[in-house]
Design a protein around this motif. Structure first.
Motif, PDB file in Angstrom:
ATOM      1  N   UNK A 175       0.839  -1.200   0.000  1.00  0.00           N
ATOM      2  CA  UNK A 175       0.000   0.000   0.000  1.00  0.00           C
ATOM      3  C   UNK A 175       0.875   1.251   0.000  1.00  0.00           C
ATOM      4  N   UNK A 176       0.228   2.383  -0.269  1.00  0.00           N
ATOM      5  CA  UNK A 176       0.854   3.708  -0.117  1.00  0.00           C
ATOM      6  C   UNK A 176      -0.032   4.523   0.812  1.00  0.00           C
TER       7      UNK A 176
ATOM      8  N   UNK B  52       3.150   9.763   3.603  1.00  0.00           N
ATOM      9  CA  UNK B  52       3.998   9.646   2.416  1.00  0.00           C
ATOM     10  C   UNK B  52       4.951   8.459   2.535  1.00  0.00           C
ATOM     11  N   UNK B  53       4.390   7.307   2.926  1.00  0.00           N
ATOM     12  CA  UNK B  53       5.199   6.098   3.108  1.00  0.00           C
ATOM     13  C   UNK B  53       4.610   4.940   2.311  1.00  0.00           C
ATOM     14  N   UNK B  54       5.477   3.968   2.020  1.00  0.00           N
ATOM     15  CA  UNK B  54       5.085   2.788   1.272  1.00  0.00           C
ATOM     16  C   UNK B  54       5.099   1.582   2.211  1.00  0.00           C
ATOM     17  N   UNK B  55       3.952   0.917   2.345  1.00  0.00           N
ATOM     18  CA  UNK B  55       3.855  -0.256   3.199  1.00  0.00           C
ATOM     19  C   UNK B  55       4.330  -1.500   2.483  1.00  0.00           C
ATOM     20  N   UNK B  56       5.082  -2.332   3.198  1.00  0.00           N
ATOM     21  CA  UNK B  56       5.625  -3.556   2.597  1.00  0.00           C
ATOM     22  C   UNK B  56       5.180  -4.772   3.392  1.00  0.00           C
ATOM     23  N   UNK B  57       5.115  -5.879   2.666  1.00  0.00           N
ATOM     24  CA  UNK B  57       4.661  -7.136   3.261  1.00  0.00           C
ATOM     25  C   UNK B  57       5.552  -8.280   2.806  1.00  0.00           C
TER      26      UNK B  57
ATOM     27  N   UNK C 111       6.668   0.081   6.957  1.00  0.00           N
ATOM     28  CA  UNK C 111       6.565   1.043   5.862  1.00  0.00           C
ATOM     29  C   UNK C 111       7.866   1.835   5.764  1.00  0.00           C
ATOM     30  N   UNK C 112       8.155   2.343   4.560  1.00  0.00           N
ATOM     31  CA  UNK C 112       9.408   3.057   4.343  1.00  0.00           C
ATOM     32  C   UNK C 112       9.184   4.260   3.440  1.00  0.00           C
TER      33      UNK C 112
ATOM     34  N   UNK D 135      -6.716   7.220   3.772  1.00  0.00           N
ATOM     35  CA  UNK D 135      -5.494   7.770   3.173  1.00  0.00           C
ATOM     36  C   UNK D 135      -4.647   6.695   2.493  1.00  0.00           C
ATOM     37  N   UNK D 136      -5.228   5.535   2.231  1.00  0.00           N
ATOM     38  CA  UNK D 136      -4.435   4.421   1.720  1.00  0.00           C
ATOM     39  C   UNK D 136      -4.812   4.080   0.268  1.00  0.00           C
ATOM     40  N   UNK D 137      -3.789   3.781  -0.516  1.00  0.00           N
ATOM     41  CA  UNK D 137      -3.952   3.102  -1.801  1.00  0.00           C
ATOM     42  C   UNK D 137      -3.441   1.676  -1.611  1.00  0.00           C
ATOM     43  N   UNK D 138      -4.319   0.697  -1.741  1.00  0.00           N
ATOM     44  CA  UNK D 138      -3.921  -0.694  -1.564  1.00  0.00           C
ATOM     45  C   UNK D 138      -3.602  -1.337  -2.906  1.00  0.00           C
ATOM     46  N   UNK D 139      -2.523  -2.141  -2.920  1.00  0.00           N
ATOM     47  CA  UNK D 139      -2.033  -2.764  -4.149  1.00  0.00           C
ATOM     48  C   UNK D 139      -2.138  -4.278  -4.075  1.00  0.00           C
ATOM     49  N   UNK D 140      -2.372  -4.905  -5.223  1.00  0.00           N
ATOM     50  CA  UNK D 140      -2.142  -6.339  -5.332  1.00  0.00           C
ATOM     51  C   UNK D 140      -0.634  -6.585  -5.287  1.00  0.00           C
ATOM     52  N   UNK D 141      -0.179  -7.723  -4.727  1.00  0.00           N
ATOM     53  CA  UNK D 141       1.261  -8.009  -4.693  1.00  0.00           C
ATOM     54  C   UNK D 141       1.848  -7.996  -6.101  1.00  0.00           C
ATOM     55  N   UNK D 142       3.069  -7.500  -6.214  1.00  0.00           N
ATOM     56  CA  UNK D 142       3.719  -7.486  -7.514  1.00  0.00           C
ATOM     57  C   UNK D 142       5.013  -6.705  -7.532  1.00  0.00           C
ATOM     58  N   UNK D 143       5.028  -5.498  -6.988  1.00  0.00           N
ATOM     59  CA  UNK D 143       6.230  -4.655  -7.006  1.00  0.00           C
ATOM     60  C   UNK D 143       7.140  -5.057  -5.839  1.00  0.00           C
ATOM     61  N   UNK D 144       8.301  -5.595  -6.170  1.00  0.00           N
ATOM     62  CA  UNK D 144       9.228  -6.071  -5.135  1.00  0.00           C
ATOM     63  C   UNK D 144      10.395  -5.101  -4.977  1.00  0.00           C
ATOM     64  N   UNK D 145      10.814  -4.909  -3.741  1.00  0.00           N
ATOM     65  CA  UNK D 145      11.925  -4.014  -3.440  1.00  0.00           C
ATOM     66  C   UNK D 145      12.849  -4.675  -2.427  1.00  0.00           C
TER      67      UNK D 145
END
Length: 403
Positions: free
Chosen positions: A10-11, A16-21, A33-34, A60-70
Motif C-alpha cells: 500500500x501507499x 507519504x510512506x510505502x507499506x511492505x509485506x 513502511x518506508x 489515506x491508503x492506496x492498496x495494491x495487489x502483490x507485484x512490485x518487489x523491493x
C-alpha cells in the motif's frame, strides 16, 4: 545492516510512506513502511504505478495487489516489524511469493514448518519461537559462549516425545562450532546462526556447565539452585532467595537472581576466570547451605532423596561441580506454558512472583524496556570479593568444621 526482499502492499498518503509485506505460507504479513532511500525520480515513478494500478482506495491508503518487489535495508526485526527500513533497489525479476517472512529471521537456516504449534496452553508457533531466539540472542549468547551445550529436543513441541542431545549430529552445518570432551563432540553455541539452527530443530532447553572450555576445570560462577517440592510450593523458593540474599549482602558479595522457568529460583555469584577450584568453592557453598538449614531446619534441607525431604526446600550445592549443568539464562523451558528461565531484579522478589509471569513475549518486552538484570554480570566477575570470604571460611573449617 541486514537486507531482505519485500513487496509493496500500500501507499499511505498522509505519511507519504510505502507499506511492505512478506509471505508466510499462503498468508500475507505486513511488516512495516518506508520512504527513506528513494531518489526523487524513483519515488515519482513508483507513485505513478500505484495510482494507475491500485486495487482499493480507503481513507489515506492506496492498496495494491502483490507485484512490485523491493530490497530494503533495516536495523532489526522486532515484534513483527522492520525497524529503520531504507530503500535499496527495485527487484524487477523477483516473484513476490519469494518475499518470505523466514528471511527476516535467518539467512543461513531453512526454516521448516514455521506454523507448527509448540505448547498446549499457548498459541506459540515455531516461527514465534525462532523470532524470540533472534531477538533475545544478544542477551542469551554471552552465557552460552564456549560452554559445552546439552539441549533437550522436542521435535513435535510439547505434543510428542523429547530427548537429550549432547553429541553434535553429522548433518550440522559448517558454522556450528564444536569441542570434544570425553569422546563427545559437543556443540558450542557461539553465534546467532547456531542458535537459529538449534531453534529450527526445536531445542528448547539449553543446559550449560559452570565453566567454559577455557576455564581449566575451574568454575566461572557459583549457582545456588533453590528447589521447592513442587510448583505449588514456589513461595518457598521466594523465601529462600530472600534469606540467601541477606546472607550474601552481609558478606558483600554481588549476586544475581534468575527464575528457573519451572518451580525454582537460582542465584548466581560470578567469579573471576581460572581463579578458584570446585573444591575451594565447595567450602563456601557447603557453609551457606548448612547455615541456612541451621537457621530454619523445618524449611530447608540438603537431603538429596526426595522422599526424605518432608516438603522442605532443597538447597542444591552438590550439583555445583565440574561437568554438571544448569539451565542457561533466557532459555525457554519444556513446560506447557513455554516459560523462560528469566533473570529478574531483586526488587521483583515479592510474594506475587510466579514462573507463569515470564513467557517469551513478556521477556522480550522487558528487554525492550531496558530491564536487563544481568547487564553487569561479566563486569562483576572482576570485582567480586570472594577471596576474602573464602579465606575466612577455610580457616573456620580447618579449626572446627561446619557441622
Amino acid at each position: 545492516m541486514p537486507k531482505a526482499a519485500f513487496f509493496i502492499h500500500y501507499y499511505h498518503k498522509k505519511s507519504d510512506t510505502f507499506g511492505v509485506s512478506v509471505c508466510l505460507n499462503k498468508e500475507i504479513i505486513t511488516v512495516g513502511r518506508f520512504k527513506k532511500g528513494l531518489k526523487e525520480d524513483e519515488k515519482i515513478a513508483l507513485l505513478g504505478i500505484i495510482k494507475e494500478h491500485y486495487k482499493k482506495e480507503e481513507d489515506d491508503f492506496y492498496y495494491m495487489d502483490p507485484g512490485i518487489c523491493v530490497e530494503l535495508h533495516f536495523s532489526s526485526f522486532v515484534h513483527d516489524e522492520i525497524i529503520n527500513p531504507t530503500f535499496s533497489k527495485f527487484l524487477y525479476k523477483h516473484n513476490w511469493r519469494d518475499c518470505k517472512l523466514e528471511q527476516l529471521i535467518t539467512d543461513r537456516t531453512t526454516i521448516t514448518h514455521p506454523d507448527k504449534p509448540l505448547f498446549p496452553d499457548t498459541n506459540i508457533t515455531k516461527l514465534n519461537y525462532l523470532l524470540y531466539l533472534k531477538e533475545v540472542s544478544p542477551y542469551f549468547l554471552p552465557f552460552l559462549h564456549n560452554r559445552l551445550l546439552t539441549t533437550i529436543r522436542f521435535p513435535h513441541g510439547l505434543f510428542g516425545e523429547s530427548f537429550y542431545q549432547k553429541q553434535c549430529p553429522d548433518y550440522a552445518p559448517s558454522f556450528v562450532e564444536t569441542y570434544v570432551k570425553e569422546d563427545i563432540e559437543y556443540i558450542l553455541c557461539n553465534n546467532q546462526e547456531t542458535l537459529m539452527w538449534l531453534g529450527n530443530q526445536l531445542a528448547f532447553e539449553y543446559h550449560i556447565p559452570f565453566e567454559t572450555i577455557h576455564s581449566n576445570g575451574m568454575p566461572s560462577e557459583i549457582v545456588f539452585d533453590l528447589d521447592p517440592p513442587s510448583n505449588d510450593h514456589f513461595h518457598m523458593a521466594i523465601e529462600a532467595a530472600k534469606v540467601l540474599h541477606e546472607i550474601l549482602n552481609r558478606l558483600q558479595l554481588q549476586a544475581f537472581l534468575k527464575i528457573s522457568g519451572n518451580k525454582g529460583i537460582q542465584i548466581y555469584l560470578p567469579l573471576p576466570e581460572k581463579t578458584f577450584s570446585y573444591d575451594e568453592v565447595r567450602i563456601f557453598t557447603e557453609f551457606i547451605a548448612h547455615f541456612m538449614i541451621e537457621k530454619n531446619p523445618e524449611q530447608f534441607t540438603i537431603e538429596r532423596l526426595k522422599k526424605n525431604r518432608n516438603n522442605r526446600l532443597y538447597i542444591d550445592y552438590i550439583q555445583h561441580s565440574e561437568g554438571k549443568t544448569i539451565i542457561a539464562p533466557y532459555s525457554i523451558r519444556g513446560n506447557r506454558g513455554g516459560y523462560v528461565a528469566c533473570p529478574i531484579e531483586w526488587k521483583e522478589l515479592t510474594n506475587t512472583l510466579h514462573p507463569s509471569q515470564f513467557p517469551m513475549k513478556t521477556v522480550l518486552e522487558r528487554l525492550e524496556k531496558g530491564i536487563n538484570p544481568f547487564s553487569t554480570y561479566f563486569e562483576a566477575k572482576k570485582r567480586q570479593p570472594f577471596r576474602q570470604v573464602l579465606d575466612i571460611l577455610t580457616q573456620i573449617k580447618n579449626k572446627q568444621g561446619f557441622l
